[in-house]
Design an enzyme around this catalytic site. Structure first.
Site, PDB file in Angstrom:
ATOM      1  CD  GLU A  11       0.823  -4.992 -16.704  1.00 47.06           C
ATOM      2  OE1 GLU A  11      -0.505  -4.952 -17.018  1.00 47.06           O
ATOM      3  OE2 GLU A  11       1.570  -4.215 -17.098  1.00 47.06           O
TER       4      GLU A  11
ATOM      5  CD  GLN B 109       1.237  -8.595 -26.375  1.00 47.42           C
ATOM      6  OE1 GLN B 109      -0.158  -8.310 -25.936  1.00 47.42           O
ATOM      7  NE2 GLN B 109       1.131  -9.769 -26.707  1.00 47.42           N
TER       8      GLN B 109
ATOM      9  CB  SER C 204       3.120 -10.545 -22.569  1.00 43.02           C
ATOM     10  OG  SER C 204       3.155  -9.263 -23.191  1.00 43.02           O
TER      11      SER C 204
ATOM     12  CG  ASP D 218       4.308  -6.041 -22.958  1.00 40.39           C
ATOM     13  OD1 ASP D 218       4.248  -4.855 -22.934  1.00 40.39           O
ATOM     14  OD2 ASP D 218       3.580  -6.795 -22.217  1.00 40.39           O
TER      15      ASP D 218
ATOM     16  CG  ASP E 233       1.780 -10.352 -18.815  1.00 44.62           C
ATOM     17  OD1 ASP E 233       1.111 -10.657 -19.826  1.00 44.62           O
ATOM     18  OD2 ASP E 233       1.921  -9.441 -18.240  1.00 44.62           O
TER      19      ASP E 233
END
Ligand code: FRU
Length: 515
Positions: free
Chosen positions: A232, A66, A107, A50, A181
Protein backbone atom coordinates in the site's frame (compact mmCIF):
# COMPACT_ATOMS: atom_id res chain seq x y z
CA UNK A 1 -50.34 14.83 44.81
CA UNK A 2 -50.00 12.51 41.94
CA UNK A 3 -48.61 15.38 39.92
CA UNK A 4 -46.05 16.13 42.67
CA UNK A 5 -44.82 12.60 42.78
CA UNK A 6 -44.30 12.62 39.05
CA UNK A 7 -42.37 15.85 39.42
CA UNK A 8 -40.26 14.38 42.17
CA UNK A 9 -39.47 11.29 40.14
CA UNK A 10 -38.75 13.45 37.16
CA UNK A 11 -36.39 15.75 39.04
CA UNK A 12 -34.65 12.77 40.62
CA UNK A 13 -34.25 11.27 37.18
CA UNK A 14 -32.95 14.54 35.76
CA UNK A 15 -30.42 14.87 38.57
CA UNK A 16 -29.32 11.31 37.90
CA UNK A 17 -28.93 12.02 34.20
CA UNK A 18 -26.93 15.12 35.08
CA UNK A 19 -24.61 13.20 37.36
CA UNK A 20 -24.25 10.51 34.73
CA UNK A 21 -23.39 12.96 31.99
CA UNK A 22 -21.06 14.79 34.37
CA UNK A 23 -19.24 11.53 35.06
CA UNK A 24 -19.10 10.85 31.35
CA UNK A 25 -17.78 14.35 30.73
CA UNK A 26 -15.10 13.92 33.38
CA UNK A 27 -14.03 10.60 31.92
CA UNK A 28 -13.89 12.23 28.50
CA UNK A 29 -11.88 15.18 29.74
CA UNK A 30 -9.56 12.87 31.64
CA UNK A 31 -9.02 10.74 28.57
CA UNK A 32 -8.42 13.85 26.53
CA UNK A 33 -5.87 15.17 29.02
CA UNK A 34 -4.08 11.87 29.41
CA UNK A 35 -3.86 10.83 25.77
CA UNK A 36 -4.23 13.81 23.43
CA UNK A 37 -0.65 14.35 22.18
CA UNK A 38 0.96 17.68 22.96
CA UNK A 39 2.83 18.11 19.69
CA UNK A 40 1.67 15.44 17.26
CA UNK A 41 -1.21 16.12 14.93
CA UNK A 42 -4.58 14.57 15.84
CA UNK A 43 -7.99 15.33 14.37
CA UNK A 44 -10.31 17.24 16.72
CA UNK A 45 -12.69 14.34 16.59
CA UNK A 46 -13.29 11.13 14.73
CA UNK A 47 -11.13 8.63 13.00
CA UNK A 48 -7.89 9.29 11.11
CA UNK A 49 -5.48 7.06 9.20
CA UNK A 50 -2.97 7.72 6.41
CA UNK A 51 -1.51 11.16 5.65
CA UNK A 52 -2.57 12.19 2.15
CA UNK A 53 -1.89 14.91 -0.39
CA UNK A 54 0.93 16.54 1.54
CA UNK A 55 2.02 19.61 -0.38
CA UNK A 56 3.64 22.96 0.35
CA UNK A 57 2.25 26.15 -1.12
CA UNK A 58 2.80 29.85 -0.40
CA UNK A 59 4.13 29.45 3.13
CA UNK A 60 1.72 26.73 4.17
CA UNK A 61 2.22 23.01 4.56
CA UNK A 62 -0.95 21.12 3.76
CA UNK A 63 -1.66 17.81 5.40
CA UNK A 64 -4.72 15.94 4.18
CA UNK A 65 -5.61 12.67 5.84
CA UNK A 66 -7.87 9.64 5.71
CA UNK A 67 -10.75 10.71 7.88
CA UNK A 68 -14.10 9.48 9.10
CA UNK A 69 -15.47 12.49 10.96
CA UNK A 70 -18.62 10.77 12.27
CA UNK A 71 -17.03 7.92 14.18
CA UNK A 72 -13.90 6.82 15.98
CA UNK A 73 -13.44 3.66 13.92
CA UNK A 74 -12.64 3.34 10.23
CA UNK A 75 -15.67 4.26 8.12
CA UNK A 76 -16.57 6.03 4.86
CA UNK A 77 -13.35 7.83 4.05
CA UNK A 78 -13.06 11.56 3.47
CA UNK A 79 -9.96 13.70 3.14
CA UNK A 80 -9.56 15.77 6.30
CA UNK A 81 -7.32 18.81 6.05
CA UNK A 82 -4.86 20.66 8.29
CA UNK A 83 -2.37 23.44 7.59
CA UNK A 84 0.82 24.60 9.23
CA UNK A 85 3.42 27.25 8.55
CA UNK A 86 6.15 25.42 10.50
CA UNK A 87 5.34 21.68 10.29
CA UNK A 88 4.79 21.64 14.05
CA UNK A 89 1.67 23.64 14.87
CA UNK A 90 -1.26 22.35 12.82
CA UNK A 91 -4.63 23.98 12.33
CA UNK A 92 -7.47 21.73 11.29
CA UNK A 93 -9.44 23.00 8.30
CA UNK A 94 -12.83 22.03 6.89
CA UNK A 95 -13.02 18.63 5.22
CA UNK A 96 -11.52 18.76 1.74
CA UNK A 97 -13.07 15.79 -0.08
CA UNK A 98 -16.29 13.90 0.59
CA UNK A 99 -17.27 10.45 -0.70
CA UNK A 100 -19.47 10.48 -3.82
CA UNK A 101 -21.18 8.07 -6.21
CA UNK A 102 -17.83 6.80 -7.52
CA UNK A 103 -16.75 5.87 -4.02
CA UNK A 104 -15.04 6.81 -0.79
CA UNK A 105 -11.92 8.94 -0.92
CA UNK A 106 -8.97 6.68 -0.20
CA UNK A 107 -5.29 7.59 0.00
CA UNK A 108 -3.44 9.65 -2.56
CA UNK A 109 -1.30 12.69 -3.16
CA UNK A 110 -1.43 16.31 -4.31
CA UNK A 111 0.81 18.34 -6.60
CA UNK A 112 1.08 21.93 -7.68
CA UNK A 113 0.53 21.92 -11.43
CA UNK A 114 2.81 24.93 -12.02
CA UNK A 115 2.58 24.91 -15.79
CA UNK A 116 -1.12 24.11 -15.85
CA UNK A 117 -0.45 20.90 -17.79
CA UNK A 118 -3.91 19.72 -16.74
CA UNK A 119 -5.66 22.81 -18.09
CA UNK A 120 -7.58 22.95 -14.79
CA UNK A 121 -6.04 26.30 -13.83
CA UNK A 122 -8.00 29.50 -14.40
CA UNK A 123 -6.99 33.13 -14.84
CA UNK A 124 -3.29 32.44 -14.36
CA UNK A 125 -3.80 30.46 -11.14
CA UNK A 126 -1.87 27.19 -11.14
CA UNK A 127 -4.14 24.48 -9.75
CA UNK A 128 -3.37 22.19 -6.86
CA UNK A 129 -4.33 18.76 -8.14
CA UNK A 130 -5.19 15.88 -5.82
CA UNK A 131 -4.92 12.33 -7.15
CA UNK A 132 -6.62 9.67 -5.05
CA UNK A 133 -8.25 6.27 -5.05
CA UNK A 134 -12.03 6.01 -5.01
CA UNK A 135 -13.24 2.87 -3.33
CA UNK A 136 -16.73 1.74 -4.35
CA UNK A 137 -17.99 -0.20 -1.33
CA UNK A 138 -21.08 -1.76 -2.96
CA UNK A 139 -18.73 -3.19 -5.60
CA UNK A 140 -16.48 -4.72 -2.97
CA UNK A 141 -19.47 -6.12 -1.08
CA UNK A 142 -20.80 -7.68 -4.28
CA UNK A 143 -17.49 -9.54 -4.69
CA UNK A 144 -16.48 -7.57 -7.80
CA UNK A 145 -12.86 -6.70 -8.60
CA UNK A 146 -13.28 -3.27 -10.20
CA UNK A 147 -14.03 -1.14 -7.13
CA UNK A 148 -10.74 0.81 -6.80
CA UNK A 149 -10.10 3.50 -9.40
CA UNK A 150 -8.05 6.70 -9.47
CA UNK A 151 -9.71 10.11 -9.60
CA UNK A 152 -8.54 13.71 -9.45
CA UNK A 153 -9.81 16.98 -7.97
CA UNK A 154 -8.40 20.48 -8.17
CA UNK A 155 -8.27 23.59 -6.03
CA UNK A 156 -7.75 27.17 -7.16
CA UNK A 157 -7.84 28.67 -3.66
CA UNK A 158 -4.81 27.06 -2.01
CA UNK A 159 -6.57 23.88 -0.95
CA UNK A 160 -9.60 25.47 0.74
CA UNK A 161 -12.17 24.14 -1.72
CA UNK A 162 -11.92 21.34 -4.24
CA UNK A 163 -13.71 20.54 -7.45
CA UNK A 164 -13.77 16.95 -8.60
CA UNK A 165 -12.82 16.49 -12.24
CA UNK A 166 -15.90 15.78 -14.39
CA UNK A 167 -14.25 12.87 -16.21
CA UNK A 168 -13.44 10.81 -13.09
CA UNK A 169 -12.08 8.23 -12.71
CA UNK A 170 -8.97 9.06 -14.73
CA UNK A 171 -7.33 5.66 -14.29
CA UNK A 172 -9.52 2.60 -14.19
CA UNK A 173 -8.54 -0.66 -12.59
CA UNK A 174 -7.62 -3.56 -14.82
CA UNK A 175 -9.92 -5.59 -12.57
CA UNK A 176 -7.50 -5.97 -9.71
CA UNK A 177 -9.12 -5.36 -6.37
CA UNK A 178 -6.05 -3.87 -4.64
CA UNK A 179 -5.26 -1.00 -7.00
CA UNK A 180 -4.66 2.11 -4.99
CA UNK A 181 -2.85 4.97 -3.25
CA UNK A 182 -1.44 7.01 -6.19
CA UNK A 183 1.62 9.10 -5.31
CA UNK A 184 2.42 11.49 -8.12
CA UNK A 185 5.71 13.30 -8.75
CA UNK A 186 7.01 15.50 -11.55
CA UNK A 187 9.90 13.74 -13.33
CA UNK A 188 12.07 16.60 -14.54
CA UNK A 189 14.35 14.68 -16.98
CA UNK A 190 11.45 13.27 -19.02
CA UNK A 191 9.08 16.22 -18.33
CA UNK A 192 6.28 13.88 -17.29
CA UNK A 193 4.15 13.20 -14.27
CA UNK A 194 4.87 9.81 -12.74
CA UNK A 195 2.30 8.00 -10.63
CA UNK A 196 3.37 5.12 -8.44
CA UNK A 197 0.54 2.89 -7.46
CA UNK A 198 0.25 -0.07 -5.09
CA UNK A 199 -1.17 -3.08 -6.89
CA UNK A 200 -1.62 -5.98 -4.46
CA UNK A 201 1.93 -7.40 -4.39
CA UNK A 202 3.86 -4.91 -6.50
CA UNK A 203 4.21 -1.27 -7.50
CA UNK A 204 3.18 0.00 -10.94
CA UNK A 205 4.48 3.19 -12.56
CA UNK A 206 2.28 5.26 -14.84
CA UNK A 207 3.19 8.41 -16.75
CA UNK A 208 1.13 11.35 -17.91
CA UNK A 209 1.68 14.68 -19.66
CA UNK A 210 -1.34 16.25 -17.94
CA UNK A 211 -2.42 14.31 -14.82
CA UNK A 212 -5.49 13.12 -16.73
CA UNK A 213 -4.31 10.58 -19.32
CA UNK A 214 -2.17 7.86 -17.78
CA UNK A 215 -0.05 5.22 -19.47
CA UNK A 216 1.53 2.24 -17.76
CA UNK A 217 5.34 2.29 -17.88
CA UNK A 218 6.50 -0.66 -15.79
CA UNK A 219 6.15 -2.53 -12.54
CA UNK A 220 8.38 -3.88 -9.80
CA UNK A 221 8.17 -6.01 -6.70
CA UNK A 222 6.50 -9.31 -7.51
CA UNK A 223 8.47 -11.96 -5.61
CA UNK A 224 11.03 -9.38 -4.49
CA UNK A 225 11.39 -7.71 -1.08
CA UNK A 226 9.04 -8.25 1.88
CA UNK A 227 5.64 -9.79 1.18
CA UNK A 228 3.95 -10.56 4.47
CA UNK A 229 0.85 -8.62 3.43
CA UNK A 230 -0.69 -6.34 0.82
CA UNK A 231 1.43 -3.48 -0.54
CA UNK A 232 0.00 0.00 0.00
CA UNK A 233 0.87 3.70 -0.06
CA UNK A 234 4.07 3.82 -2.14
CA UNK A 235 6.27 6.86 -2.59
CA UNK A 236 9.07 7.49 -5.07
CA UNK A 237 11.61 10.14 -4.16
CA UNK A 238 15.13 11.06 -5.09
CA UNK A 239 18.04 12.23 -3.01
CA UNK A 240 21.22 13.75 -4.34
CA UNK A 241 24.22 12.11 -2.76
CA UNK A 242 27.83 12.83 -3.71
CA UNK A 243 26.73 14.35 -7.02
CA UNK A 244 24.58 11.37 -7.90
CA UNK A 245 20.80 11.08 -7.95
CA UNK A 246 19.66 8.06 -5.99
CA UNK A 247 16.00 7.00 -6.05
CA UNK A 248 14.13 5.54 -3.11
CA UNK A 249 10.89 3.62 -3.31
CA UNK A 250 8.87 3.46 -0.10
CA UNK A 251 6.39 0.62 0.20
CA UNK A 252 4.03 0.23 3.11
CA UNK A 253 2.83 -3.28 3.80
CA UNK A 254 0.18 -4.75 6.03
CA UNK A 255 0.64 -7.15 7.76
CA UNK A 256 4.19 -8.56 7.84
CA UNK A 257 6.10 -5.72 9.50
CA UNK A 258 9.29 -6.57 11.45
CA UNK A 259 7.47 -6.21 14.78
CA UNK A 260 4.05 -7.37 13.58
CA UNK A 261 1.29 -5.77 11.55
CA UNK A 262 1.90 -2.68 9.43
CA UNK A 263 5.31 -1.27 8.46
CA UNK A 264 7.14 0.52 5.66
CA UNK A 265 10.06 -0.93 3.71
CA UNK A 266 12.38 1.00 1.40
CA UNK A 267 14.17 0.08 -1.79
CA UNK A 268 17.11 2.04 -3.17
CA UNK A 269 17.87 2.22 -6.90
CA UNK A 270 17.71 4.10 -10.20
CA UNK A 271 14.63 5.45 -11.91
CA UNK A 272 14.73 6.76 -15.47
CA UNK A 273 11.13 7.83 -15.91
CA UNK A 274 10.23 4.40 -17.19
CA UNK A 275 11.45 1.71 -14.81
CA UNK A 276 12.89 1.36 -11.33
CA UNK A 277 16.09 -0.69 -11.02
CA UNK A 278 16.94 -1.66 -7.45
CA UNK A 279 20.59 -1.78 -6.40
CA UNK A 280 19.93 -4.79 -4.20
CA UNK A 281 17.09 -7.03 -3.17
CA UNK A 282 17.82 -6.74 0.56
CA UNK A 283 14.83 -6.08 2.78
CA UNK A 284 15.19 -2.80 4.68
CA UNK A 285 12.71 -1.04 6.93
CA UNK A 286 12.32 2.71 7.18
CA UNK A 287 11.05 2.36 10.74
CA UNK A 288 11.26 -0.88 12.75
CA UNK A 289 8.65 0.11 15.33
CA UNK A 290 5.05 -1.05 15.02
CA UNK A 291 3.57 2.44 14.79
CA UNK A 292 4.68 4.27 11.69
CA UNK A 293 2.64 3.39 8.63
CA UNK A 294 1.66 4.74 5.22
CA UNK A 295 4.28 7.49 5.48
CA UNK A 296 4.91 9.55 2.36
CA UNK A 297 6.72 12.80 1.56
CA UNK A 298 5.61 16.37 0.88
CA UNK A 299 5.39 17.65 -2.66
CA UNK A 300 6.75 21.04 -3.76
CA UNK A 301 9.38 21.41 -1.04
CA UNK A 302 12.41 21.62 -3.33
CA UNK A 303 15.30 19.34 -2.50
CA UNK A 304 14.01 18.33 0.90
CA UNK A 305 12.28 15.01 1.53
CA UNK A 306 9.95 15.47 4.48
CA UNK A 307 7.91 12.49 5.57
CA UNK A 308 4.96 12.16 7.92
CA UNK A 309 3.54 8.74 8.80
CA UNK A 310 0.36 7.55 10.43
CA UNK A 311 1.35 6.70 14.01
CA UNK A 312 -0.58 3.46 14.42
CA UNK A 313 -0.90 -0.11 13.24
CA UNK A 314 -3.85 -1.86 11.60
CA UNK A 315 -3.54 -4.59 14.26
CA UNK A 316 -5.18 -2.31 16.82
CA UNK A 317 -5.75 1.17 15.35
CA UNK A 318 -9.55 0.83 15.73
CA UNK A 319 -9.44 -0.12 19.40
CA UNK A 320 -6.75 2.01 21.07
CA UNK A 321 -8.20 3.62 24.21
CA UNK A 322 -8.71 7.19 23.03
CA UNK A 323 -12.30 8.38 23.10
CA UNK A 324 -13.03 11.42 21.01
CA UNK A 325 -10.53 10.79 18.24
CA UNK A 326 -8.37 7.95 17.02
CA UNK A 327 -4.79 8.21 15.84
CA UNK A 328 -2.03 10.76 15.57
CA UNK A 329 0.64 11.45 12.96
CA UNK A 330 4.40 10.98 13.55
CA UNK A 331 6.60 14.03 13.86
CA UNK A 332 7.75 15.18 10.40
CA UNK A 333 11.04 13.53 9.46
CA UNK A 334 13.73 14.53 7.05
CA UNK A 335 14.90 11.66 4.85
CA UNK A 336 18.45 11.38 3.59
CA UNK A 337 20.99 8.70 2.70
CA UNK A 338 24.13 7.30 4.24
CA UNK A 339 26.39 5.51 1.80
CA UNK A 340 29.19 3.28 2.98
CA UNK A 341 31.30 0.90 0.90
CA UNK A 342 30.38 -2.68 1.60
CA UNK A 343 33.05 -5.24 2.42
CA UNK A 344 33.48 -8.76 1.12
CA UNK A 345 36.04 -11.04 2.78
CA UNK A 346 37.58 -8.04 4.51
CA UNK A 347 38.02 -6.05 1.26
CA UNK A 348 36.00 -3.16 -0.12
CA UNK A 349 33.48 -4.58 -2.53
CA UNK A 350 33.44 -2.15 -5.45
CA UNK A 351 30.28 -3.63 -6.91
CA UNK A 352 27.96 -2.56 -4.18
CA UNK A 353 27.57 0.02 -1.48
CA UNK A 354 25.51 -0.28 1.65
CA UNK A 355 23.01 2.49 1.34
CA UNK A 356 20.78 3.39 4.23
CA UNK A 357 17.74 5.59 4.09
CA UNK A 358 17.92 7.60 7.29
CA UNK A 359 15.13 9.52 9.02
CA UNK A 360 15.60 12.32 11.52
CA UNK A 361 13.17 14.78 13.07
CA UNK A 362 12.93 17.92 10.92
CA UNK A 363 14.95 20.87 12.22
CA UNK A 364 11.73 22.89 12.56
CA UNK A 365 10.92 20.72 15.55
CA UNK A 366 13.87 22.14 17.51
CA UNK A 367 11.90 25.32 18.10
CA UNK A 368 9.36 23.23 20.00
CA UNK A 369 11.84 22.21 22.68
CA UNK A 370 13.60 24.15 25.41
CA UNK A 371 16.87 22.78 26.74
CA UNK A 372 16.56 21.95 30.42
CA UNK A 373 19.85 20.17 31.02
CA UNK A 374 23.17 19.73 29.28
CA UNK A 375 26.17 17.73 30.47
CA UNK A 376 29.40 16.55 28.89
CA UNK A 377 31.99 13.82 29.38
CA UNK A 378 30.84 11.73 32.28
CA UNK A 379 30.28 8.12 33.14
CA UNK A 380 27.05 6.62 34.34
CA UNK A 381 27.20 3.68 36.69
CA UNK A 382 24.02 1.94 37.75
CA UNK A 383 21.30 4.56 37.70
CA UNK A 384 21.22 8.20 36.71
CA UNK A 385 18.05 10.26 37.06
CA UNK A 386 16.87 12.26 34.07
CA UNK A 387 14.00 13.76 36.08
CA UNK A 388 14.24 17.11 37.76
CA UNK A 389 11.63 18.52 40.09
CA UNK A 390 10.57 21.06 37.51
CA UNK A 391 10.74 18.74 34.51
CA UNK A 392 10.17 15.16 35.59
CA UNK A 393 9.85 13.86 32.05
CA UNK A 394 11.98 15.22 29.24
CA UNK A 395 10.13 15.54 25.94
CA UNK A 396 13.36 15.01 24.10
CA UNK A 397 16.61 13.28 25.02
CA UNK A 398 19.71 13.54 22.83
CA UNK A 399 22.79 11.65 23.83
CA UNK A 400 26.16 10.75 22.40
CA UNK A 401 27.74 7.69 24.00
CA UNK A 402 31.03 5.91 23.52
CA UNK A 403 30.15 2.61 21.85
CA UNK A 404 27.92 1.39 24.56
CA UNK A 405 27.44 -1.40 27.01
CA UNK A 406 23.89 -2.50 27.64
CA UNK A 407 21.79 0.37 28.89
CA UNK A 408 18.17 1.37 29.38
CA UNK A 409 16.17 4.55 29.60
CA UNK A 410 13.08 3.98 31.72
CA UNK A 411 9.99 6.19 31.95
CA UNK A 412 7.69 5.25 34.80
CA UNK A 413 4.85 6.34 37.10
CA UNK A 414 3.85 5.40 40.66
CA UNK A 415 1.35 2.85 39.36
CA UNK A 416 3.89 0.21 38.35
CA UNK A 417 3.83 1.20 34.72
CA UNK A 418 7.00 1.68 32.75
CA UNK A 419 8.24 2.12 29.23
CA UNK A 420 11.78 0.89 28.56
CA UNK A 421 14.06 1.88 25.72
CA UNK A 422 17.29 -0.04 25.62
CA UNK A 423 20.29 -1.45 23.81
CA UNK A 424 21.41 -5.07 23.98
CA UNK A 425 25.07 -5.43 23.01
CA UNK A 426 24.97 -9.23 22.73
CA UNK A 427 22.10 -9.13 20.24
CA UNK A 428 23.25 -5.84 18.67
CA UNK A 429 19.65 -4.72 19.01
CA UNK A 430 17.72 -1.73 20.22
CA UNK A 431 14.43 -2.44 21.90
CA UNK A 432 11.37 -0.66 23.19
CA UNK A 433 9.42 -2.57 25.81
CA UNK A 434 5.84 -1.38 26.26
CA UNK A 435 4.66 -4.63 27.81
CA UNK A 436 4.14 -2.94 31.18
CA UNK A 437 3.56 0.60 29.99
CA UNK A 438 -0.17 0.77 30.71
CA UNK A 439 -3.42 -0.36 29.12
CA UNK A 440 -2.95 -3.15 26.61
CA UNK A 441 -5.97 -5.42 26.97
CA UNK A 442 -7.60 -3.96 23.85
CA UNK A 443 -5.30 -6.08 21.66
CA UNK A 444 -3.60 -9.40 22.23
CA UNK A 445 -0.21 -8.54 20.77
CA UNK A 446 0.07 -4.98 22.05
CA UNK A 447 1.98 -5.72 25.27
CA UNK A 448 5.21 -6.58 23.51
CA UNK A 449 8.87 -5.71 23.11
CA UNK A 450 9.75 -4.26 19.71
CA UNK A 451 13.32 -4.84 18.52
CA UNK A 452 15.50 -3.36 15.79
CA UNK A 453 19.02 -4.04 14.55
CA UNK A 454 21.94 -1.71 15.11
CA UNK A 455 23.79 -0.95 11.87
CA UNK A 456 27.28 -0.01 12.86
CA UNK A 457 29.47 1.72 10.35
CA UNK A 458 33.09 0.66 10.36
CA UNK A 459 34.59 3.98 11.33
CA UNK A 460 32.09 4.68 14.03
CA UNK A 461 33.21 5.40 17.58
CA UNK A 462 30.04 6.84 19.06
CA UNK A 463 26.39 6.09 19.29
CA UNK A 464 23.96 8.94 18.75
CA UNK A 465 20.52 8.54 20.19
CA UNK A 466 17.53 10.82 20.10
CA UNK A 467 14.21 10.15 21.80
CA UNK A 468 11.05 12.15 21.30
CA UNK A 469 8.38 11.47 23.84
CA UNK A 470 4.76 12.61 23.81
CA UNK A 471 1.90 11.41 26.00
CA UNK A 472 1.30 8.16 24.13
CA UNK A 473 4.22 7.82 21.75
CA UNK A 474 7.95 7.45 21.66
CA UNK A 475 10.05 7.98 18.56
CA UNK A 476 13.60 6.69 18.68
CA UNK A 477 16.23 7.80 16.18
CA UNK A 478 19.62 6.14 16.53
CA UNK A 479 22.90 6.14 14.69
CA UNK A 480 22.07 9.11 12.50
CA UNK A 481 18.61 7.75 11.72
CA UNK A 482 19.69 4.36 10.38
CA UNK A 483 17.58 2.65 13.01
CA UNK A 484 14.24 4.23 13.81
CA UNK A 485 11.43 2.95 16.01
CA UNK A 486 8.02 4.46 16.64
CA UNK A 487 6.01 2.95 19.45
CA UNK A 488 2.64 3.80 21.04
CA UNK A 489 1.70 3.17 24.68
CA UNK A 490 -1.22 4.08 26.95
CA UNK A 491 -0.33 4.57 30.62
CA UNK A 492 -3.23 4.91 33.07
CA UNK A 493 -1.40 7.89 34.63
CA UNK A 494 1.27 10.10 33.11
CA UNK A 495 4.88 9.04 33.57
CA UNK A 496 6.55 11.03 36.31
CA UNK A 497 10.00 9.57 36.50
CA UNK A 498 12.84 8.96 34.07
CA UNK A 499 16.19 7.23 34.60
CA UNK A 500 19.13 6.10 32.53
CA UNK A 501 20.55 2.83 33.82
CA UNK A 502 23.31 0.39 33.00
CA UNK A 503 24.29 -2.85 34.73
CA UNK A 504 27.91 -1.96 33.99
CA UNK A 505 28.59 1.61 32.94
CA UNK A 506 27.97 3.98 30.07
CA UNK A 507 30.47 6.62 28.93
CA UNK A 508 28.65 9.72 27.75
CA UNK A 509 30.22 12.42 25.60
CA UNK A 510 27.10 14.52 25.86
CA UNK A 511 23.61 14.42 27.25
CA UNK A 512 20.96 17.02 26.45
CA UNK A 513 17.46 17.09 27.84
CA UNK A 514 14.62 19.20 26.48
CA UNK A 515 11.10 20.04 27.45
C1 FRU B 1 -3.46 2.16 4.22
C2 FRU B 1 -4.81 2.08 3.53
C3 FRU B 1 -4.69 2.47 2.08
C4 FRU B 1 -6.07 2.93 1.74
C5 FRU B 1 -6.52 3.58 3.02
C6 FRU B 1 -7.98 3.43 3.32
O1 FRU B 1 -3.53 2.33 5.58
O2 FRU B 1 -5.33 0.77 3.65
O3 FRU B 1 -4.20 1.45 1.24
O4 FRU B 1 -6.10 3.81 0.65
O5 FRU B 1 -5.76 2.98 4.05
O6 FRU B 1 -8.35 4.17 4.41
Amino acid sequence: MHFHRTLLILSFFMAHVNVQSQVKMDVKTANEKLYRPAFHFTPKQGWMNDPNGMVYLNGQYHLFFQHYPDGTVWGPMHWGHATSSDLVQWKEQPIALYPDSIGMIFSGSAVLDKNNTSGLGRGGIAPLVAIFTQHYMPGEKAGRTDFQNQSIAYSLDEGKTWTKYAGNPVLKTPNIKDFRDPKVIWHEPTQKWIMNLAVADHIEFYSSPNLINWRKESEIGKNLFAHGGVWECPDLLHINKNGKTIWVLLVSMNPGGPNGGSATQYIVGDFDGHAFKPYSTDIKWMDYGPDNYAGVTFSNVGERNILIGWMSNWNYANVVPTEKWRSAMTVPRELSLIVQPSYKNGKINLNSDDIFLVSNPVKELNAKFIKTMSKENFVIENTYSLSTEKNPIPKRIDLKAALPNDFEIVFSNNFNEKLIIGYDTAKKQYYIDRSKAGISNFNEGFAAVAVAPKFRLRSELYMYLSIILDKTSVELFVDGGRTVMTVLFFPTHPFTNCVLQSKTYLGLRSLNLYN
